[in-house]
Design a protein around this motif. Structure first.
Motif, PDB file in Angstrom:
ATOM      1  N   ASP A  28      -0.923   2.589  -8.335  1.00 23.27           N
ATOM      2  CA  ASP A  28      -0.236   3.274  -7.395  1.00 23.27           C
ATOM      3  C   ASP A  28      -0.956   2.809  -6.021  1.00 23.27           C
ATOM      4  O   ASP A  28      -0.078   2.708  -5.088  1.00 23.27           O
ATOM      5  CB  ASP A  28      -0.605   4.541  -7.704  1.00 23.27           C
ATOM      6  N   ASN A  29      -1.964   2.322  -5.889  1.00 24.06           N
ATOM      7  CA  ASN A  29      -2.886   1.851  -4.684  1.00 24.06           C
ATOM      8  C   ASN A  29      -2.120   0.618  -4.179  1.00 24.06           C
ATOM      9  O   ASN A  29      -2.107   0.474  -3.067  1.00 24.06           O
ATOM     10  CB  ASN A  29      -4.315   1.670  -5.128  1.00 24.06           C
ATOM     11  N   ALA A  30      -1.862  -0.066  -5.261  1.00 20.60           N
ATOM     12  CA  ALA A  30      -1.305  -1.443  -4.943  1.00 20.60           C
ATOM     13  C   ALA A  30      -0.012  -1.047  -4.119  1.00 20.60           C
ATOM     14  O   ALA A  30       0.447  -1.743  -3.061  1.00 20.60           O
ATOM     15  CB  ALA A  30      -1.220  -2.337  -6.128  1.00 20.60           C
ATOM     16  N   ILE A  31       0.904  -0.224  -4.803  1.00 22.09           N
ATOM     17  CA  ILE A  31       2.279   0.096  -4.244  1.00 22.09           C
ATOM     18  C   ILE A  31       2.144   0.494  -2.999  1.00 22.09           C
ATOM     19  O   ILE A  31       2.795   0.305  -2.298  1.00 22.09           O
ATOM     20  CB  ILE A  31       3.103   0.801  -5.619  1.00 22.09           C
ATOM     21  N   THR A  32       0.902   1.506  -2.731  1.00 25.54           N
ATOM     22  CA  THR A  32       0.939   2.179  -1.502  1.00 25.54           C
ATOM     23  C   THR A  32       0.587   1.001  -0.565  1.00 25.54           C
ATOM     24  O   THR A  32       1.101   1.297   0.703  1.00 25.54           O
ATOM     25  CB  THR A  32      -0.290   3.184  -1.746  1.00 25.54           C
ATOM     26  N   ILE A  33      -0.358   0.254  -0.786  1.00 19.29           N
ATOM     27  CA  ILE A  33      -0.472  -0.711   0.409  1.00 19.29           C
ATOM     28  C   ILE A  33       0.797  -1.598   0.817  1.00 19.29           C
ATOM     29  O   ILE A  33       1.073  -1.720   1.869  1.00 19.29           O
ATOM     30  CB  ILE A  33      -1.792  -1.501  -0.257  1.00 19.29           C
ATOM     31  N   PHE A  34       1.328  -2.005  -0.427  1.00 22.63           N
ATOM     32  CA  PHE A  34       2.564  -2.781  -0.098  1.00 22.63           C
ATOM     33  C   PHE A  34       3.562  -2.073   0.842  1.00 22.63           C
ATOM     34  O   PHE A  34       4.055  -2.291   1.769  1.00 22.63           O
ATOM     35  CB  PHE A  34       3.051  -2.988  -1.460  1.00 22.63           C
ATOM     36  N   LEU A  74       3.207   0.684   2.819  1.00 24.70           N
ATOM     37  CA  LEU A  74       2.553   0.785   4.128  1.00 24.70           C
ATOM     38  C   LEU A  74       2.858  -0.268   5.212  1.00 24.70           C
ATOM     39  O   LEU A  74       3.306  -0.275   6.113  1.00 24.70           O
ATOM     40  CB  LEU A  74       1.232   1.222   3.952  1.00 24.70           C
ATOM     41  N   ALA A  75       2.399  -1.303   4.347  1.00 22.91           N
ATOM     42  CA  ALA A  75       2.506  -2.642   5.100  1.00 22.91           C
ATOM     43  C   ALA A  75       4.044  -2.846   5.382  1.00 22.91           C
ATOM     44  O   ALA A  75       4.231  -3.098   6.787  1.00 22.91           O
ATOM     45  CB  ALA A  75       1.982  -3.755   4.491  1.00 22.91           C
ATOM     46  N   THR A  76       5.156  -2.810   4.378  1.00 20.67           N
ATOM     47  CA  THR A  76       6.188  -3.293   5.028  1.00 20.67           C
ATOM     48  C   THR A  76       6.835  -2.215   6.084  1.00 20.67           C
ATOM     49  O   THR A  76       7.668  -2.482   6.647  1.00 20.67           O
ATOM     50  CB  THR A  76       7.207  -3.183   3.784  1.00 20.67           C
ATOM     51  N   PHE A  77       6.408  -0.927   5.669  1.00 19.35           N
ATOM     52  CA  PHE A  77       6.728   0.255   6.671  1.00 19.35           C
ATOM     53  C   PHE A  77       6.383  -0.204   8.357  1.00 19.35           C
ATOM     54  O   PHE A  77       7.161   0.194   9.276  1.00 19.35           O
ATOM     55  CB  PHE A  77       6.301   1.297   6.277  1.00 19.35           C
ATOM     56  N   ALA A  78       5.219  -0.672   8.174  1.00 16.62           N
ATOM     57  CA  ALA A  78       4.667  -0.705   9.710  1.00 16.62           C
ATOM     58  C   ALA A  78       5.169  -2.140  10.312  1.00 16.62           C
ATOM     59  O   ALA A  78       5.044  -2.299  11.522  1.00 16.62           O
ATOM     60  CB  ALA A  78       3.023  -0.871   9.395  1.00 16.62           C
TER      61      ALA A  78
END
Ligand SMILES: Nc1ncnc2c1ncn2[C@@H]1O[C@H](COP(=O)(O)OP(=O)(O)OP(=O)(O)O)[C@@H](O)[C@H]1O
Ligand SMILES: [Mg+2]
Lengths: 323, 323
Positions: A132-138, A140-144
């Motif tokens: 879950d954490n890995a997916i979240t970081i991914f 958030l990065a693409t969103f930004a």
């Protein structure tokens, strides 16, 4: 209430919206200084008799409400005016470019929904886990990352340095492929722009799916579904996802506008011969009739998009059909 | 009773988070075919966790720590998940507390019942739906053909609980676990649902584990009762025996303000408040778990934990007073 009746009601609601958009663009143009006759005769000026004849030809001597009425009718019958820059009917210019844009939009929408929902469900199954954490970081990065920057980075890496994918346009004109080869060629050109847009939209869908699935998985009916002896897959797809997707559908519908905005940017970056590119060029050449046509066309597109969203929502949630 | 269909032996269920919450700590129970065993106890005493553990439905970070759950001699605690799924909803079914949220809002009521027999009996779609309509008729829902096509939001709370009962009894299970099936309903509806459950049970010969706050419900429906406190059974007896001569101070406290079974009941039949609160299950005191609330507490209670001890035929209690 049947689904058909529901759809009819929604269409009835959508029509005044579209008329409103047409009236708005009419008013905006009327508020701008000058009129089309000035534009035709140019700086030199002309005989007042000629001017009066031109005005009468174009219906400009009529009262404003008559002009508005005629304009709305004209647009509703599909006549969006005439582009003087390209010397062609605006609707033809738009329809000519529409398939390229639809191809891009539909591909990236399908991809970002599939991948985004899948990642969201993976996250929601074990919130707080390292997956879950890995997916979240991914996400958030693409969103930004802004899409134009992401697009250019893709061009630079996968295109310019690695030569994996073409970086401009939709087809290889020099090769002039036909048939199956043409399809492959277009798909090959689509990779980078579709990747850029998918990465951008996927994040939002992933976050929404995650949040709504976490809530749904805590609901009693999910426990009941498990107590029936269903497999975890059946519980997730048949019982949880149908409920979990409801807010996702709503937001995708609301985000339809920014999807179009994203398409304009992406098409510009990748020189994709679609509507976004057409709009960009029309701004450059001050092709007002074309811009007006584009405005109305995009309004119609958004309204149709919302209509599809409503219908989808009603299909997914029976409670909507009755309220 | 001779033939137990279900025996629970030394069942422990813990939640392993930041601390270890020992929700169920060594429970022994048995149920005979066709019998109703009542489980009473305050909120937080571990009734629902025990019920979920019996179906192997405790979700992570919780799980069965040790113990046996013997259904017809087969230990469910050690069964592979796939075999366990074949038992859930088939040999053991569960009815939950909240009829308003226990049915999936986006699936037709008939299909939700049909799903169980399609899964466990391999019925065709048509067969399963006919069967579902038949079940709705059995739980005395008027116009079952129409109701089967409706969605949960079109049904009242009482009707939804009837649907849940139909769903639970669909595969003619050996055991029904009913976790406070009437708590969320109006008093008049409560009586109807309870009567339905007793009638259906008499008809099908299903055994029932009836979890409730309500001593009145236990008196009306159960043959034997287990009183739970802080994850353990503190008293276990036949229903008349228990009401006539409660041994454990906790049971005595529960009954203090409840009128005799043969007297008219007051408005509220919920468990009366005993001063103090259930101790925190992740930091239990040494000795008896009830020591801080017990009016008869003495030295020994604070030193070592009493065992559940048989005092006379079928009546056991976990208390040093009766050692
Ligand atoms: N997911 C969980 N994580 C941690 N602790 C939990 C979890 N679920 C239940 N518990 C704990 O287990 C204990 C027993 O809860 P349970 O729901 O079984 O009580 P109950 O007897 O059914 O109460 P009620 O009458 O309110 O339904 C409670 O102290 C609760 O805090
Ligand atoms: Mg409970």
């Amino acid at each position: 209430m049947s689904l058909g009746l529901f759809l009819l009601k929604r269409i009835a609601y959508a029509t005044p919206l579209l008329v409103g958009a047409i009236v708005l663009i009419f008013v905006l143009v009327r508020l701008a200084p000058g009129n089309p006759v000035d534009y035709i005769i140019g700086e030199m000026g002309a005989d007042p008799v000629v001017v009066a004849r031109l005005m009468a030809d174009m219906g400009l001597d009529q009262p404003v409400y008559v002009q508005l009425y005629r304009y709305v009718l004209q647009v509703l019958t599909g006549d969006l005016g005439h582009s003087f820059v390209s010397n062609a009917p605006v609707i033809d210019l738009i329809l000519d470019r529409l398939p390229a844009t639809l191809l891009l939009m539909v591909s990236q929408l399908v991809l970002s929904i599939l991948i985004g929902v899948w990642l969201g469900v993976l996250s929601a199954r074990k919130p707080g886990s390292s997956l879950d954490n890995a997916i979240t970081i991914f996400s958030l990065a693409t969103f930004a990352i802004p899409v134009f920057w992401l697009g250019q980075m893709l061009i630079l890496t996968a295109g310019y340095y690695l030569h994996w994918f073409p970086i401009q346009g939709m087809v290889n004109f020099r090769a002039g492929y036909t048939g199956w080869e043409h399809v492959v060629d277009v798909a090959y050109h689509m990779v980078l722009p579709v990747t850029a847009m998918t990465l951008l939209n996927l994040a939002l869908i992933q976050r929404l799916t995650r949040a709504s699935m976490i809530e749904v998985l805590g609901q009693d009916y999910v426990k009941v579904a498990r107590a029936k002896g269903l497999t975890e897959g059946a519980v997730l797809v048949r019982h949880a996802l149908r409920n979990g997707l409801l807010p996702v559908v709503t937001v995708i519908g609301l985000e339809f506008r920014s999807l179009i905005a994203g398409a304009v940017l992406t098409e510009t970056v990748f020189a994709w011969p679609g509507l976004g590119r057409l709009t960009f060029d029309a701004i450059g050449t001050r092709d007002y009739p074309l811009l007006m046509g584009m405005f109305i066309f995009m309004c119609a597109l958004v309204i149709i998009g919302n209509l599809i969203t409503d219908l989808l929502y009603a299909l997914l949630d029976p409670r909507i059909r009755y309220s | 009773m001779g033939e137990w269909i279900l025996q629970v032996k030394n069942l422990h269920t813990y939640f392993r988070g930041a601390t270890v919450v020992k929700a169920v700590r060594g429970i022994d129970l048995e149920i005979a075919a066709g019998e109703t065993l009542g489980i009473v106890g305050e909120s937080g005493s571990g009734k629902s966790v025990m019920a979920q553990a019996m179906m192997r439905l405790v979700q992570s970070p919780g799980g069965i720590e040790k113990g046996e759950i013997l259904l017809d001699g087969e230990d469910l605690a050690k069964l592979p998940e796939a075999r366990m799924r074949a038992i859930r909803g088939n040999k053991i079914a569960m009815i939950f507390q909240e009829p308003m949220t226990s049915l999936n809002p986006v699936i037709r009521v008939g299909d939700q019942i049909a799903e169980v027999v399609r899964l466990h009996r391999g019925y065709s779609k048509r067969q399963a739906l006919d069967f579902a309509i038949e079940m709705l008729r059995k739980v005395r829902i008027a116009d079952p053909e129409r109701r089967a096509r409706e969605y949960p939001h079109e049904l009242s709370g009482g009707m939804r609980q009837r649907v849940m009962i139909a769903m639970g009894l669909a595969c003619n299970p050996k055991l029904i676990v009913a976790d406070e099936p009437t708590t969320a309903l109006d008093v008049t509806i409560q009586a109807q649902i309870l009567k339905l459950m007793v009638d259906m049970q008499a008809e099908t010969g299903t055994a029932m584990l009836l979890i409730t706050h309500d001593l009145g419900v236990v008196a009306e429906t159960a043959q034997r009762v287990a009183v739970m406190y802080a994850g353990q059974v503190v008293e276990y007896a036949g229903v008349e025996e228990l009401f006539a001569d409660p041994l454990h101070p906790y049971t005595q406290g529960l009954m203090a303000s409840v009128p005799q079974i043969d007297q008219p009941r007051p408005e509220s039949r919920m468990l009366p408040a005993i001063p103090g609160a259930v101790p925190s299950l992740d930091a239990l005191p040494v000795g008896c778990a009830f020591q801080d609330r017990c009016p008869h507490v003495f030295d020994k209670c604070r030193v070592s934990e009493p065992l559940l001890k048989l005092h006379r035929d079928g009546h056991s209690a976990r208390c040093w007073l009766h050692d």
